[in-house]
Motif scaffolding. Structure first.
Motif, PDB file in Angstrom:
ATOM      1  N   LEU A   1      37.726  44.202  31.533  1.00  0.00           N
ATOM      2  CA  LEU A   1      37.933  44.641  32.909  1.00  0.00           C
ATOM      3  C   LEU A   1      36.654  45.284  33.428  1.00  0.00           C
ATOM      4  O   LEU A   1      35.762  45.640  32.648  1.00  0.00           O
TER       5      LEU A   1
ATOM      6  N   VAL B   1      35.545  48.249  36.569  1.00  0.00           N
ATOM      7  CA  VAL B   1      35.857  49.140  37.682  1.00  0.00           C
ATOM      8  C   VAL B   1      34.555  49.361  38.450  1.00  0.00           C
ATOM      9  O   VAL B   1      33.574  49.860  37.883  1.00  0.00           O
TER      10      VAL B   1
ATOM     11  N   PRO C   1      39.390  47.251  43.859  1.00  0.00           N
ATOM     12  CA  PRO C   1      40.418  46.974  42.853  1.00  0.00           C
ATOM     13  C   PRO C   1      39.793  46.633  41.501  1.00  0.00           C
ATOM     14  O   PRO C   1      38.715  46.017  41.433  1.00  0.00           O
ATOM     15  N   VAL C   2      40.465  47.022  40.426  1.00  0.00           N
ATOM     16  CA  VAL C   2      40.016  46.671  39.077  1.00  0.00           C
ATOM     17  C   VAL C   2      40.050  45.150  38.929  1.00  0.00           C
ATOM     18  O   VAL C   2      41.019  44.493  39.341  1.00  0.00           O
TER      19      VAL C   2
ATOM     20  N   PRO D   1      42.160  40.936  42.371  1.00  0.00           N
ATOM     21  CA  PRO D   1      42.201  41.961  41.322  1.00  0.00           C
ATOM     22  C   PRO D   1      42.606  41.363  39.979  1.00  0.00           C
ATOM     23  O   PRO D   1      43.014  40.199  39.909  1.00  0.00           O
TER      24      PRO D   1
ATOM     25  N   LEU E   1      47.793  43.297  35.815  1.00  0.00           N
ATOM     26  CA  LEU E   1      47.348  44.581  35.284  1.00  0.00           C
ATOM     27  C   LEU E   1      48.419  45.643  35.511  1.00  0.00           C
ATOM     28  O   LEU E   1      48.942  45.786  36.620  1.00  0.00           O
TER      29      LEU E   1
ATOM     30  N   ALA F   1      45.722  50.525  35.920  1.00  0.00           N
ATOM     31  CA  ALA F   1      44.805  50.358  37.046  1.00  0.00           C
ATOM     32  C   ALA F   1      44.431  51.713  37.633  1.00  0.00           C
ATOM     33  O   ALA F   1      43.256  51.985  37.931  1.00  0.00           O
TER      34      ALA F   1
ATOM     35  N   THR G   1      40.674  53.360  37.281  1.00  0.00           N
ATOM     36  CA  THR G   1      39.950  53.684  38.505  1.00  0.00           C
ATOM     37  C   THR G   1      39.568  55.153  38.537  1.00  0.00           C
ATOM     38  O   THR G   1      38.437  55.516  38.894  1.00  0.00           O
TER      39      THR G   1
ATOM     40  N   GLU H   1      40.459  46.283  27.969  1.00  0.00           N
ATOM     41  CA  GLU H   1      41.872  46.625  27.988  1.00  0.00           C
ATOM     42  C   GLU H   1      42.378  46.535  26.558  1.00  0.00           C
ATOM     43  O   GLU H   1      42.211  45.507  25.886  1.00  0.00           O
TER      44      GLU H   1
END
Length: 390
Positions: free
Chosen positions: A192, A194, A208-209, A225, A229, A234, A238, A260
């Motif tokens: 992922l 951010v 958005p992630v 996004p 998720l 999320a 963030t 993740e």
């Protein structure tokens, strides 16, 4: 406003700078550099040449960076000259030195893989025996796109790196003087990112992630996004990105690359931070077409301490595919096919010389059907690369 480095990131800051009537200047490594082809004020100079950088900065109100590789001595000279730098050297060091980054993130309680500073093969052996083999070994400074990273099953696989450490320690200087970074190899669900922005006055925002898809250690696709998720993850991820930006004093755009994972006790979704990049980043290229405010406009706003823009998505999904060079030199002939086949496709090429495996551009598609968007983006990038011909 000045940008040190004439790569594609500086190039993509030009359209929003024109829209905002900001005079952009770029210190480019050559007259053929990506940004130099579109930014009228692009003096040629080496980011390692302190006098060239000082002369460039004297003509700028604010200076930011296309990459993290400007030496500390050059940055110190700019600070002594009173140049306004965003991010500051004090923040940038955490993107330049992975050991410094791991220490600081651990101090502020951000989740990271288990890690150790290792200077000898014996210390690496002890770490691997403790956390389990294989382990990930990284050169603390100068690596990118998988360069300077090895997954090893025994210390001898990085014997050449330890020889460089010993040499640098003996000389009293060098990028590896503080040893190597060893990390536990994390079993992750997916990768992922951010993306956040922070201004000198402390205003911050986040997109958005997203999910990033890697091929041979190079990001080849971004899904914005991140599909499926967990909402709690999320929010937590963030918040972690924004907290890192605040704690490290980051100004401008920063990407926090994450894994993740699953919590070992509860099995709930969780994250671990992998890397930091303090600049517009590949994981945010989707925002050019997929967000109300792109990462490039936001970076300009942030470093100039202007109010930050809306980061909301324009569509349910946006998919970005990177375009890598192939065994060809002409890209223009591909446009007719791609534009006729997919009128909604957005093509962004960087004006870089084509060579196999080099990032030369990306494509974006937005809409409501994720599977269709992934297929469209993959077809376009494959066609541009010459992987397919129809």
């Amino acid at each position: 406003m000045g940008i040190i480095g004439g790569g594609q990131l500086a190039r993509m800051c030009q359209p929003p700078s024109v829209a905002l009537s900001i005079t952009l200047s770029v210190l480019a490594e050559s007259a053929e550099a990506s940004a130099a082809l579109v930014v009228p004020s692009s003096p040629v100079g080496d980011h390692n040449d302190v006098e060239a950088v000082r002369a460039f900065a004297r003509e700028c109100d604010v200076v930011t960076f296309d990459h993290e590789h400007v030496p500390a001595a050059v940055l110190a000279a700019l600070v002594a000259d009173g140049v306004v730098l965003h991010p500051s050297p004090a923040a940038l060091m955490f993107a330049q030195d992975k050991l410094a980054m791991r220490r600081r993130l651990t101090e502020i309680g951000v989740a990271c893989p288990r890690w150790a500073q290792v200077r000898t093969m014996a210390s690496l052996q002890a770490f691997g025996d403790e956390v389990g083999w294989p382990v990930v070994v990284k050169i603390p400074k100068g690596g990118y796109d998988g360069k300077g990273v090895r997954v090893v099953g025994r210390p001898q696989q990085v014997a050449d790196w330890f020889a460089r450490v010993a040499r640098d320690v003996g000389e009293g200087s060098g990028p590896l003087i503080d040893g190597l970074l060893a990390e536990q190899k994390v079993g992750f669900v997916r990768e992922l990112a951010v993306l956040v922005a922070r201004s000198p006055s402390g205003q911050a925002s986040a997109w958005p992630v997203v999910e990033t898809v890697q091929t041979n250690s190079i990001c080849t696709q971004v899904l914005a996004p991140a599909p499926g998720l967990d909402p709690n993850l999320a929010a937590v991820a963030t918040a972690a990105g924004l907290r890192i930006a605040g704690e490290l004093g980051v100004t401008g755009v920063m990407a926090v690359e994450m894994f993740e994972v699953r919590d070992v006790q509860t099995g709930d979704p969780a994250y671990m931070v992998n890397e930091l990049a303090m600049r517009p980043h590949n994981s945010g290229h989707w925002s050019i077409d997929g967000a109300v405010t792109s990462q490039f406009e936001q970076h300009l706003r942030a470093v100039l301490d202007l109010p930050l823009g809306d980061t909301s998505p324009r569509a349910r999904w946006t998919v970005m595919n990177n375009v890598l060079g192939g065994d060809y030199s002409e890209l223009y002939p591909t446009y007719r096919h791609l534009m006729a086949r997919d009128p909604g496709l957005k093509v962004h090429l960087y004006g870089k010389g084509v060579r196999p495996g080099r990032k030369i551009g990306h494509v974006n598609v937005s809409g409501s059907n994720l599977d269709d968007l992934r297929a469209r983006a993959s077809h376009a990038s494959d066609y541009l690369q010459g992987v397919i011909t129809a």
